[in-house]
Design a protein around this motif. Structure first.
Motif, mmCIF file in Angstrom:
data_model
loop_
_atom_site.group_PDB
_atom_site.id
_atom_site.type_symbol
_atom_site.label_atom_id
_atom_site.label_comp_id
_atom_site.label_asym_id
_atom_site.label_seq_id
_atom_site.Cartn_x
_atom_site.Cartn_y
_atom_site.Cartn_z
ATOM 1 N N LEU A 130 0.822 -1.204 0.000
ATOM 2 C CA LEU A 130 0.000 0.000 0.000
ATOM 3 C C LEU A 130 0.860 1.258 0.000
ATOM 4 O O LEU A 130 0.443 2.304 -0.515
ATOM 5 C CB LEU A 130 -0.926 0.009 1.214
ATOM 6 C CG LEU A 130 -2.111 -0.963 1.179
ATOM 7 C CD1 LEU A 130 -2.862 -0.906 2.506
ATOM 8 C CD2 LEU A 130 -3.041 -0.652 0.021
ATOM 9 N N SER A 131 2.053 1.177 0.561
ATOM 10 C CA SER A 131 2.928 2.344 0.618
ATOM 11 C C SER A 131 3.376 2.807 -0.759
ATOM 12 O O SER A 131 3.876 3.920 -0.909
ATOM 13 C CB SER A 131 4.163 2.035 1.475
ATOM 14 O OG SER A 131 4.900 0.949 0.928
ATOM 15 N N GLN A 132 3.207 1.955 -1.778
ATOM 16 C CA GLN A 132 3.595 2.329 -3.134
ATOM 17 C C GLN A 132 2.417 2.826 -3.961
ATOM 18 O O GLN A 132 2.566 3.103 -5.150
ATOM 19 C CB GLN A 132 4.262 1.142 -3.821
ATOM 20 C CG GLN A 132 5.581 0.738 -3.179
ATOM 21 C CD GLN A 132 6.251 -0.431 -3.885
ATOM 22 O OE1 GLN A 132 5.955 -0.730 -5.036
ATOM 23 N NE2 GLN A 132 7.153 -1.101 -3.181
ATOM 24 N N LEU A 133 1.257 2.948 -3.351
ATOM 25 C CA LEU A 133 0.079 3.428 -4.056
ATOM 26 C C LEU A 133 -0.195 4.885 -3.686
ATOM 27 O O LEU A 133 0.408 5.423 -2.753
ATOM 28 C CB LEU A 133 -1.147 2.586 -3.696
ATOM 29 C CG LEU A 133 -1.010 1.070 -3.764
ATOM 30 C CD1 LEU A 133 -2.332 0.401 -3.465
ATOM 31 C CD2 LEU A 133 -0.483 0.629 -5.107
ATOM 32 N N VAL A 134 -1.127 5.519 -4.404
ATOM 33 C CA VAL A 134 -1.544 6.845 -3.972
ATOM 34 C C VAL A 134 -2.033 6.739 -2.532
ATOM 35 O O VAL A 134 -2.605 5.726 -2.124
ATOM 36 C CB VAL A 134 -2.633 7.425 -4.905
ATOM 37 C CG1 VAL A 134 -2.046 7.716 -6.276
ATOM 38 C CG2 VAL A 134 -3.842 6.521 -5.024
ATOM 39 N N THR A 135 -1.788 7.770 -1.742
ATOM 40 C CA THR A 135 -1.904 7.643 -0.293
ATOM 41 C C THR A 135 -3.313 7.312 0.180
ATOM 42 O O THR A 135 -3.497 6.716 1.244
ATOM 43 C CB THR A 135 -1.446 8.937 0.394
ATOM 44 O OG1 THR A 135 -2.228 10.036 -0.108
ATOM 45 C CG2 THR A 135 0.027 9.189 0.125
ATOM 46 N N GLY A 136 -4.328 7.686 -0.604
ATOM 47 C CA GLY A 136 -5.698 7.428 -0.182
ATOM 48 C C GLY A 136 -6.029 5.964 -0.020
ATOM 49 O O GLY A 136 -6.899 5.596 0.789
ATOM 50 N N ASP A 157 -6.006 15.535 -3.088
ATOM 51 C CA ASP A 157 -4.844 15.567 -2.200
ATOM 52 C C ASP A 157 -4.338 14.169 -1.857
ATOM 53 O O ASP A 157 -3.165 13.989 -1.514
ATOM 54 C CB ASP A 157 -5.182 16.291 -0.901
ATOM 55 C CG ASP A 157 -5.204 17.806 -1.070
ATOM 56 O OD1 ASP A 157 -4.785 18.291 -2.141
ATOM 57 O OD2 ASP A 157 -5.648 18.484 -0.124
ATOM 58 N N TYR A 158 -5.217 13.181 -1.927
ATOM 59 C CA TYR A 158 -4.846 11.811 -1.584
ATOM 60 C C TYR A 158 -4.852 10.908 -2.817
ATOM 61 O O TYR A 158 -4.789 9.689 -2.701
ATOM 62 C CB TYR A 158 -5.800 11.274 -0.525
ATOM 63 C CG TYR A 158 -5.772 12.116 0.726
ATOM 64 C CD1 TYR A 158 -4.765 11.966 1.667
ATOM 65 C CD2 TYR A 158 -6.739 13.097 0.937
ATOM 66 C CE1 TYR A 158 -4.720 12.754 2.800
ATOM 67 C CE2 TYR A 158 -6.700 13.895 2.076
ATOM 68 C CZ TYR A 158 -5.691 13.722 2.995
ATOM 69 O OH TYR A 158 -5.649 14.509 4.113
ATOM 70 N N GLY A 159 -4.925 11.531 -3.993
ATOM 71 C CA GLY A 159 -4.868 10.805 -5.248
ATOM 72 C C GLY A 159 -3.716 11.331 -6.082
ATOM 73 O O GLY A 159 -2.548 11.192 -5.708
ATOM 74 N N TYR A 160 -4.039 11.990 -7.190
ATOM 75 C CA TYR A 160 -2.991 12.464 -8.097
ATOM 76 C C TYR A 160 -2.758 13.956 -8.046
ATOM 77 O O TYR A 160 -1.955 14.481 -8.812
ATOM 78 C CB TYR A 160 -3.319 12.020 -9.527
ATOM 79 C CG TYR A 160 -3.119 10.544 -9.705
ATOM 80 C CD1 TYR A 160 -1.863 10.028 -9.996
ATOM 81 C CD2 TYR A 160 -4.168 9.657 -9.514
ATOM 82 C CE1 TYR A 160 -1.663 8.665 -10.110
ATOM 83 C CE2 TYR A 160 -3.974 8.294 -9.636
ATOM 84 C CZ TYR A 160 -2.730 7.810 -9.930
ATOM 85 O OH TYR A 160 -2.532 6.459 -10.034
#
Length: 337
Positions: A130-136, A157-160
């Protein structure tokens, strides 16, 4: 900064590495990494935000013309913050911010009928921390469970937003994006092999001392005094699990590991998060020319000792020390057809 033997050093020398291959593996699904989940470090908020768990104002699950899942959006604006709608709560392992997940998903810009990415269509589920995905993703899914089905809404803010959008996927810098996610499997920094795995190599017969019994995280590994450095690569099953055997080339294996250089100067540990960016289970691909190719045919649930000889450098002229790594085999994904 203390040198590490994870990514570049070993990959460039022996093409044998303890962690570099896991960074390569995150691109195993081109579509997923290009849109749904690619997340180079960004300047997204660092404090854990509030996540609303509610169906109110959220998309619902529908079917596209190809009978694959799609999201159907309500009238009105997207939620202002992170929100998750629980379609079905899972009963498996709890998802944590450092979990590695195997998941099918469909992603859409809020209000758009057409997905920008769908593993249901391309046949390539996510197999990634999950740490390698967008933060959301990590914020919304943490605390839920493997086996669950969820709809998540991620404001920019939690996507792109932090990366200015994703032109190739048609995602603008201010777009809210939503996903339907089915979590098929997952492992965290607490995950281990089987507690009752059959011990086949007693501790006294090993060249290393291991803190942590089978079924427990390994907190440290050290080479016993007087042990000669290895001259060739070797793998020893310490405790044999009862799961399916790891298949051959192209399959992705999910592991936790603790490693040390022979002189004890260098160390890495995905259980304890040393270094922090390697915390949690890691994916590695069999047949990619790394030490983890030695895990082929090892049953899931096993604990294995890998012994890696010193290298004076390959074409990239990068040397690496002799090492020992204790690896727990957590699961695997079959090679893409």
């Amino acid at each position: 900064m203390r040198p590490r033997f994870s990514a570049a050093a070993l990959a460039a020398s022996l093409a044998l590495t303890l962690a570099a291959c896991s960074s390569d593996d995150s691109t195993e699904s081109p579509s997923a990494s290009a849109s749904a989940s690619e997340a180079a470090p960004t300047e997204a908020p660092t404090e854990a935000p509030e996540v609303v768990e509610s169906d109110e104002g959220m998309p619902t699950l529908g079917e596209g013309d190809d009978d694959n899942p799609v999201l159907e959006f309500p009238d009105g604006d997207a939620p202002s913050g992170l929100q998750i709608s629980v379609i079905e709560e899972g009963k498996g392992e709890e998802i944590t911010p450092d979990s590695l997940v195997v998941a099918d998903y469909v992603g859409q810009v809020w209000g758009n009928d057409e997905p920008f990415d769908s593993s249901f269509v391309n046949g390539s589920p996510l197999q990634i921390p999950l740490s390698q995905l967008v933060t959301g993703w990590g914020y919304t899914l943490s605390g839920h469970h493997v086996g669950g089905k969820y709809i998540i809404s991620l404001p920019a803010d939690y996507g792109y937003g932090p990366t200015g959008g994703n032109d190739s996927a048609g995602i603008g810098a201010d777009d809210t994006i939503a996903f339907y996610v089915e979590i098929e499997d997952g492992w965290s920094s607490a995950s281990t092999g089987e507690a009752d795995a059959k011990v086949v190599t007693p501790a006294e017969d090993l060249p290393v001392a291991i803190e942590g019994e089978p079924g427990e995280p390994v907190t440290s590994v050290s080479v016993n005094e007087g042990e000669s450095e290895p001259k060739e690569l070797g793998a020893t099953v310490i405790a044999e699990g009862t799961g399916d055997k790891v298949p051959g080339d192209g399959s992705t294996v999910f592991i936790n590991y603790a490693a040390t250089s022979w002189d004890g100067e260098l160390s890495e540990n995905s259980w304890t998060g040393e270094p922090e960016e390697l915390a949690g289970a890691q994916p590695v691909v069999i047949g990619s020319g790394t030490v983890f190719d030695e895990l082929k045919d090892v049953p899931v649930g096993s604990r294995v000792l890998l012994i890696i000889p010193e290298s004076d450098g390959g074409e990239e002229n990068v040397s690496s020390p002799a090492m020992a790594a204790v690896v727990d085999v957590l699961g695997f994904g079959e090679a893409a057809s």
